[in-house]
Enzyme design. Structure first.
Site, PDB file in Angstrom:
ATOM      1  N   GLU A 116       0.872  -1.182  -0.141  1.00 21.49           N
ATOM      2  CA  GLU A 116       0.040   0.069   0.194  1.00 21.49           C
ATOM      3  C   GLU A 116       0.882   1.391   0.026  1.00 21.49           C
ATOM      4  O   GLU A 116       1.732   1.455   0.903  1.00 21.49           O
ATOM      5  CB  GLU A 116      -1.109   0.040   1.267  1.00 21.49           C
ATOM      6  CG  GLU A 116      -1.844   1.135   0.959  1.00 21.49           C
ATOM      7  CD  GLU A 116      -2.878   1.332   2.242  1.00 21.49           C
ATOM      8  OE1 GLU A 116      -3.832   1.704   2.096  1.00 21.49           O
ATOM      9  OE2 GLU A 116      -2.385   0.963   3.217  1.00 21.49           O
ATOM     10  N   GLY A 256       3.338   3.070  10.301  1.00 23.62           N
ATOM     11  CA  GLY A 256       3.005   2.290  11.739  1.00 23.62           C
ATOM     12  C   GLY A 256       2.763   0.976  11.407  1.00 23.62           C
ATOM     13  O   GLY A 256       3.639  -0.086  12.065  1.00 23.62           O
ATOM     14  N   ALA A 257       1.863   0.407  10.500  1.00 19.66           N
ATOM     15  CA  ALA A 257       1.608  -0.739  10.325  1.00 19.66           C
ATOM     16  C   ALA A 257       0.770  -1.217   9.209  1.00 19.66           C
ATOM     17  O   ALA A 257       0.165  -0.206   8.717  1.00 19.66           O
ATOM     18  CB  ALA A 257       0.669  -1.318  11.707  1.00 19.66           C
ATOM     19  N   ASN A 260      -2.373  -6.173   5.639  1.00 17.19           N
ATOM     20  CA  ASN A 260      -2.364  -7.031   4.724  1.00 17.19           C
ATOM     21  C   ASN A 260      -3.047  -8.397   5.365  1.00 17.19           C
ATOM     22  O   ASN A 260      -2.975  -8.726   6.525  1.00 17.19           O
ATOM     23  CB  ASN A 260      -0.806  -7.568   4.326  1.00 17.19           C
ATOM     24  CG  ASN A 260       0.137  -6.319   4.312  1.00 17.19           C
ATOM     25  OD1 ASN A 260       0.210  -5.630   3.498  1.00 17.19           O
ATOM     26  ND2 ASN A 260       1.060  -6.436   5.255  1.00 17.19           N
ATOM     27  N   HIS A 292      -6.249  -1.699  15.098  1.00 15.26           N
ATOM     28  CA  HIS A 292      -6.849  -0.958  14.139  1.00 15.26           C
ATOM     29  C   HIS A 292      -6.532  -1.853  12.984  1.00 15.26           C
ATOM     30  O   HIS A 292      -7.407  -2.024  11.943  1.00 15.26           O
ATOM     31  CB  HIS A 292      -5.769   0.378  13.993  1.00 15.26           C
ATOM     32  CG  HIS A 292      -6.000   1.288  12.521  1.00 15.26           C
ATOM     33  ND1 HIS A 292      -6.861   2.202  12.542  1.00 15.26           N
ATOM     34  CD2 HIS A 292      -5.525   1.044  11.460  1.00 15.26           C
ATOM     35  CE1 HIS A 292      -6.765   2.612  11.411  1.00 15.26           C
ATOM     36  NE2 HIS A 292      -5.752   1.916  10.536  1.00 15.26           N
ATOM     37  N   GLU A 293      -5.419  -2.385  12.758  1.00 16.56           N
ATOM     38  CA  GLU A 293      -4.895  -3.436  11.729  1.00 16.56           C
ATOM     39  C   GLU A 293      -6.018  -4.543  11.651  1.00 16.56           C
ATOM     40  O   GLU A 293      -6.547  -4.925  10.718  1.00 16.56           O
ATOM     41  CB  GLU A 293      -3.581  -3.798  11.688  1.00 16.56           C
ATOM     42  CG  GLU A 293      -2.749  -2.679  11.773  1.00 16.56           C
ATOM     43  CD  GLU A 293      -2.924  -1.487  10.756  1.00 16.56           C
ATOM     44  OE1 GLU A 293      -3.336  -1.965   9.789  1.00 16.56           O
ATOM     45  OE2 GLU A 293      -2.264  -0.361  11.118  1.00 16.56           O
ATOM     46  N   GLU A 315      -9.924   4.283   6.382  1.00 19.79           N
ATOM     47  CA  GLU A 315      -9.024   4.705   7.195  1.00 19.79           C
ATOM     48  C   GLU A 315      -9.975   5.377   8.305  1.00 19.79           C
ATOM     49  O   GLU A 315      -9.746   5.165   9.625  1.00 19.79           O
ATOM     50  CB  GLU A 315      -8.113   5.506   6.669  1.00 19.79           C
ATOM     51  CG  GLU A 315      -6.692   4.793   5.933  1.00 19.79           C
ATOM     52  CD  GLU A 315      -6.229   3.488   6.748  1.00 19.79           C
ATOM     53  OE1 GLU A 315      -6.487   3.354   7.728  1.00 19.79           O
ATOM     54  OE2 GLU A 315      -5.747   2.597   5.798  1.00 19.79           O
TER      55      GLU A 315
HETATM   56  N1  ARG Z   1      -2.956   1.135   5.846  1.00 21.64           N
HETATM   57  C1  ARG Z   1      -2.043   1.540   6.973  1.00 21.64           C
HETATM   58  C2  ARG Z   1      -2.709   1.738   8.060  1.00 21.64           C
HETATM   59  O1  ARG Z   1      -3.350   2.794   8.452  1.00 21.64           O
HETATM   60  C3  ARG Z   1      -1.041   2.473   6.505  1.00 21.64           C
HETATM   61  C4  ARG Z   1      -0.358   2.477   5.292  1.00 21.64           C
HETATM   62  C5  ARG Z   1       0.579   3.267   4.960  1.00 21.64           C
HETATM   63  N2  ARG Z   1       1.005   3.484   3.831  1.00 21.64           N
HETATM   64  C6  ARG Z   1       1.635   4.527   3.382  1.00 21.64           C
HETATM   65  N3  ARG Z   1       2.108   4.498   2.260  1.00 21.64           N
HETATM   66  N4  ARG Z   1       1.996   5.671   4.197  1.00 21.64           N
HETATM   67  O2  ARG Z   1      -3.208   0.717   8.851  1.00 21.64           O
HETATM   68 ZN    ZN Z   2      -5.471   1.992   8.549  1.00 21.02          ZN
END
Ligand code: ARG
Ligand code: ZN
Length: 871
Positions: A116, A256-257, A260, A292-293, A315
């Site tokens: 991502e 942060g995390a 996937n 969150h994840e 998000e």
């Molecule tokens: N989706 C991830 C989260 O919020 C964050 C990924 C960050 N990616 C980036 N390209 N900054 O949990």
């Molecule tokens: Zn997120």
């Protein structure tokens, strides 16, 4: 070079499945991607790919020659393809040289991925867009000794020993997903294991991986995961959908995390913790990010995005869910205060700066620049307002409807708004302006009381200041939670037909017009207004309430958020007066009423400890920066320390008593109560430190050396680092010696030195960038030293230094290796509009210098260019 939401076009192809075959070696990695593709309408095949070495392409087993396709910097184009075909592409990568930390890269000998937003195109040529969802099967072959652990998404199929010192793992993910959720990890890792039985009886294996020797520090993350799984079942009836859930901690990670599917990859700072190495704040952050994840599994993965402009769909919603989870795990009132503080400091500043953008943006240069406070935190407030309008029950009904309609789909924020509003019979047409209008609305409050009619009249007016590309705005739909209070603090009966009561029994004004008036009847005495309770809308409230009312609310409001809000509002007024005096070289005169009120809070024995610590917090420099027209940080600092010192002086004895009462009490306990008394005790200590007297610094020094947890040690180290105490250097040296082999903890050492208000901070930071423990390719090091310094308003905007030039040099250096990390440094220049002319010229000179670099990434360029354009 810009992309636009209005150019969105549904894909002309669909991909039924993909098989990815990885062959990992020390100097190269070979990837074979075999996809099953269907053409849905006449079109040429265009696949995204960057920095790839193409080895071969086959369509239905036939090798293509260079006449059959075309490669540009960012695309592979095949003009002629059949209706249905198998596309086989072989590429070669060099993950060991990948410093951007997107795509496949290596961190401390571990192969890992970050796809991502658009990292997958650095692995193979593919449709790198979230609306292409497909089934993945993956094989990973690597050296058995160096990479005993081979992980990917979904289910483990088997692992074959190839006999030649290598082995090969087979994975298969039963859920379709977009490629940004693909992940691979290969390395020699330690692991802890546990399990969770879902409410329908699925036994899920839970695994948390970290570098060997660090795995015992993963238990808090494991506990947090189990709590999250249970909470999502209880709150939203959402269950996990695979047999394995894996988390891997990685030292070099941009964000942060990452959520996937089935295989979260985490920045190790958000996994590793025990009471020796992590603070209370760290423990809390880990619990919330693990949640969150995990929550993304439904809000993000099962229902995903149609395109990146919809990022807040997952998000904002997932932040909202993790905030609600944290509120349930800790103290709801204190949690709300913390969330709103973060929103104000980060997002309100963003909305007021050159890079303001809507929650659903309409254009961009770099998709990775979308991972902002606006998309995340303001996005969460938008969801929270929906819940406030329809009530909790109504919101749950809407969430059920959302999954019923869209499970397995790639959708938009409009789809979400429809799923919440329609089952509740609400019209969100106007409400959706929150998604496309940027800027923080201002709400003006006017009140009058007519004793002859026993009527109280409230007039509310809203407007929103212009933001880049949005000179004018339409009125917002604002849910304002309110009550009227009697002289002794009772909630009065509200006789006004324009007041709604939501399904939680909360009284709401739904302000939709630019101006509206509300008349409340049968009030025999003038009531006191309590409005925007729990911060029910992300607005700036302009309310010229009398000092008497403000102090009354600070003491007696039945909404704890508003009590603290009033303490901040009064404190802000006091500080602004002091700033004014400092700027005009006058004597600083402390407001006696405020001093008395703060003293009363310090002496209040009944107040909850965690809440009391929040009541005692003075508005931060960043809050002052937003309120003041000119960024004169030296006078901010003078005002704030003078006020803090006056409070400490008046209450020296009481603060010492608070300190002694709680110091050393349950030093290892991590429940909310212990967290609360530690934060109160340490806030007492930080007030006392403002006195600079040797006796107090002795106490601080003793706390440093005798600390039984990192919260106490870190607090003491930060106070000493920001002092001229004789104990300073010894403590810093000791901390370094204790933790120099621990990458995560060393970041605290950098931050403690980058955030002081001492005049030599810049020189210290410069020296630290050359320290052997500092590695400019490690994002955490960059954030904890450089970004922390950029957020140190007093020292970053010091007219006597060349801080801007140094910082620009570092942005340029980082940008060449890692654009995402560099872009995160750029926000330090967001205040340029508020600088005094000489400083502004200095800042602009550096911004122009950076923008003038041809090789500057589009990430940094986009942010710096708007800073120039708006200045
Ligand atoms: N989706 C991830 C989260 O919020 C964050 C990924 C960050 N990616 C980036 N390209 N900054 O949990
Ligand atoms: Zn997120």
């Amino acid at each position: 070079e810009k992309i636009y939401l209005r150019d969105y076009k549904a894909p002309s192809f669909s991909v039924e499945s993909i098989n990815l075959d990885f062959n990992l070696n020390e100097d190269f990695c070979r990837v074979i991607a075999k996809s099953n593709i269907t053409k849905k309408e006449a079109a040429e095949l265009r696949l995204n790919g960057e920095e790839l070495k193409l080895v071969s392409i086959k369509i239905n087993d036939k090798v293509l020659t260079s006449q059959d396709y075309q490669i540009t910097g960012e695309e592979l184009i095949i003009p002629q393809v059949p209706e249905k075909f198998i596309l086989e592409i072989e590429t070669e990568l060099e993950p060991q040289k990948n410093t951007s930390l997107e795509g496949l890269y290596k961190s401390n000998g571990i192969f890992c991925t970050q796809c991502e937003a658009q990292g997958f195109r650095k692995i193979t040529y593919f449709f790198d867009r979230p609306d292409i969802m497909t089934s993945y099967s993956v094989t990973i072959e690597a050296d058995k000794k160096k990479y005993p652990v081979l992980l990917s998404n979904g289910d483990r199929v088997r692992i074959d020993d190839l006999g030649n010192g290598r082995h090969k793992a087979f994975w298969s993910d039963p859920h379709k997903k977009p490629c940004y959720l693909f992940a691979l990890v290969a390395g020699d890792l330690g692991v802890i294991r546990d399990n969770f039985v879902t409410k329908s009886g699925r036994k899920v294996n839970l695994e948390v991986y970290a570098a060997h020797g660090k795995q015992e520090r993963c238990w808090h993350a494991m506990d947090s995961l189990k709590k999250s799984m249970k909470w999502d079942e209880d709150t939203f009836n959402l269950e996990y959908d695979l047999n394995d859930y894996m988390i891997v901690a990685i030292d070099d990670f941009n964000a942060g995390a990452m959520e996937n599917k089935g295989l979260n990859v985490f920045n190790s700072r958000l996994v590793l913790a025990d009471s020796n190495s992590a603070t209370d704040v760290d423990f809390h952050a880990i619990e919330s990010v693990v949640a969150h994840e995990y929550f993304h599994n439904w809000t993000g993965n099962r229902v995903t995005l149609r395109d990146w402009f919809q990022l807040s769909l997952k998000e904002g919603l997932t932040v909202f869910r993790d905030q609600e989870f944290s509120a349930d795990m800790t103290d709801r009132g204190v949690q709300r205060i913390e969330d709103v503080d973060a929103l104000r400091v980060g997002q309100f500043a963003e909305d007021a700066g050159p890079n303001a953008h809507p929650v659903r943006p309409e254009s961009c240069m770099a998709v990775d620049n979308f991972f902002t406070m606006t998309i995340y935190e303001k996005g969460s407030e938008v969801i929270r307002m929906m819940q406030t309008i329809v009530g909790r029950k109504g919101f749950r009904k809407g969430m059920d409807e959302y999954f019923k309609r869209h499970d397995g789909q790639a959708v938009t924020t409009d789809d979400f708004a429809a799923a919440i509003s329609e089952p509740n019979g609400k019209d969100f047409t106007q409400f959706k302006r929150w998604y496309h209008q940027s800027g923080t609305p201002v709400v003006n409050v006017n009140e009058s009381y007519d004793s002859s009619k026993s009527e109280y009249t409230l007039t509310l007016e809203q407007h929103c200041p212009p933001t880049p590309n949005q000179p004018t705005k339409e009125p917002f739909h604002l849910p304002l939670m309110m009550e009227l209070l009697s002289k002794n603090g009772q909630e009065l009966k509200l006789e006004c037909d324009k007041i709604e009561t939501n399904s939680d029994g909360k009284h709401l004004i739904e302000l939709k017009e630019a101006k509206e008036t509300y008349v409340f009847k049968n009030l025999n005495e003038r009531p006191v207004l309590s409005i925007l309770r729990q911060f029910s809308a992300p607005v700036n409230l302009k309310w010229q309430a009398s000092q008497d009312d403000l102090y009354f609310l600070m003491e007696k409001d039945t909404d704890s958020f508003n009590r603290r809000e009033m303490a901040q509002k009064i404190g802000l007024g006091v500080l602004r007066q002091l700033i004014d005096q400092a700027r005009n070289k006058k004597d600083l005169v402390i407001d006696q009423r405020y001093l008395a009120a703060m003293s009363a809070i310090i002496r209040d024995e009944k107040m909850d400890h965690g809440f009391k610590a929040k009541m005692l917090q003075l508005p931060s420099h960043s809050v002052l920066a937003q309120e003041e027209a000119v960024l004169d940080t030296e006078s901010f600092h003078t005002a704030r320390t003078t006020l803090k010192k006056a409070i400490a002086k008046e209450n020296r004895q009481q603060l010492l008593e608070i300190y002694q009462k709680f110091h050393g009490v349950e030093p290892k306990s991590r429940d909310t109560k212990a967290f609360g008394h530690r934060s109160l005790k340490n806030s007492a200590l930080s007030y006392l430190a403002e006195l600079h007297d040797p006796e107090v610094l002795e106490v601080v020094n003793k706390q440093y050396w005798g600390a039984q947890n990192m919260t106490d040690r870190m607090t003491a180290m930060m106070i000493l680092a920001d002092s001229e105490s004789v104990h300073r250097d010894k403590a810093l040296h000791n901390f370094y010696e204790e933790w120099k082999n621990d990458a995560v903890v060393m970041n605290k050492w950098f931050t403690a030195q980058a955030t002081t208000s001492r005049k030599q901070t810049l020189e210290d930071v410069k020296t630290l960038t050359k320290h052997p423990a500092f590695n400019i390719t490690n994002p955490n090091n960059v954030y904890s030293l450089l970004r922390a310094f950029g957020a140190n308003l007093v020292r970053f905007h010091d007219p006597k230094t060349d801080a801007y030039e140094f910082y620009a040099d570092k942005i340029i250096e980082v940008d060449a290796k890692n654009p995402q990390v560099a872009a995160r440094l750029c926000s330090a220049f967001n205040f340029v509009q508020k600088l005094e002319p000489a400083m502004k010229e200095k800042a602009l000179k550096q911004i122009r210098r950076m923008v003038g670099i041809e090789a500057l990434s589009k990430n940094s360029r986009e942010l710096l260019q708007s800073a120039l354009a708006e200045s």
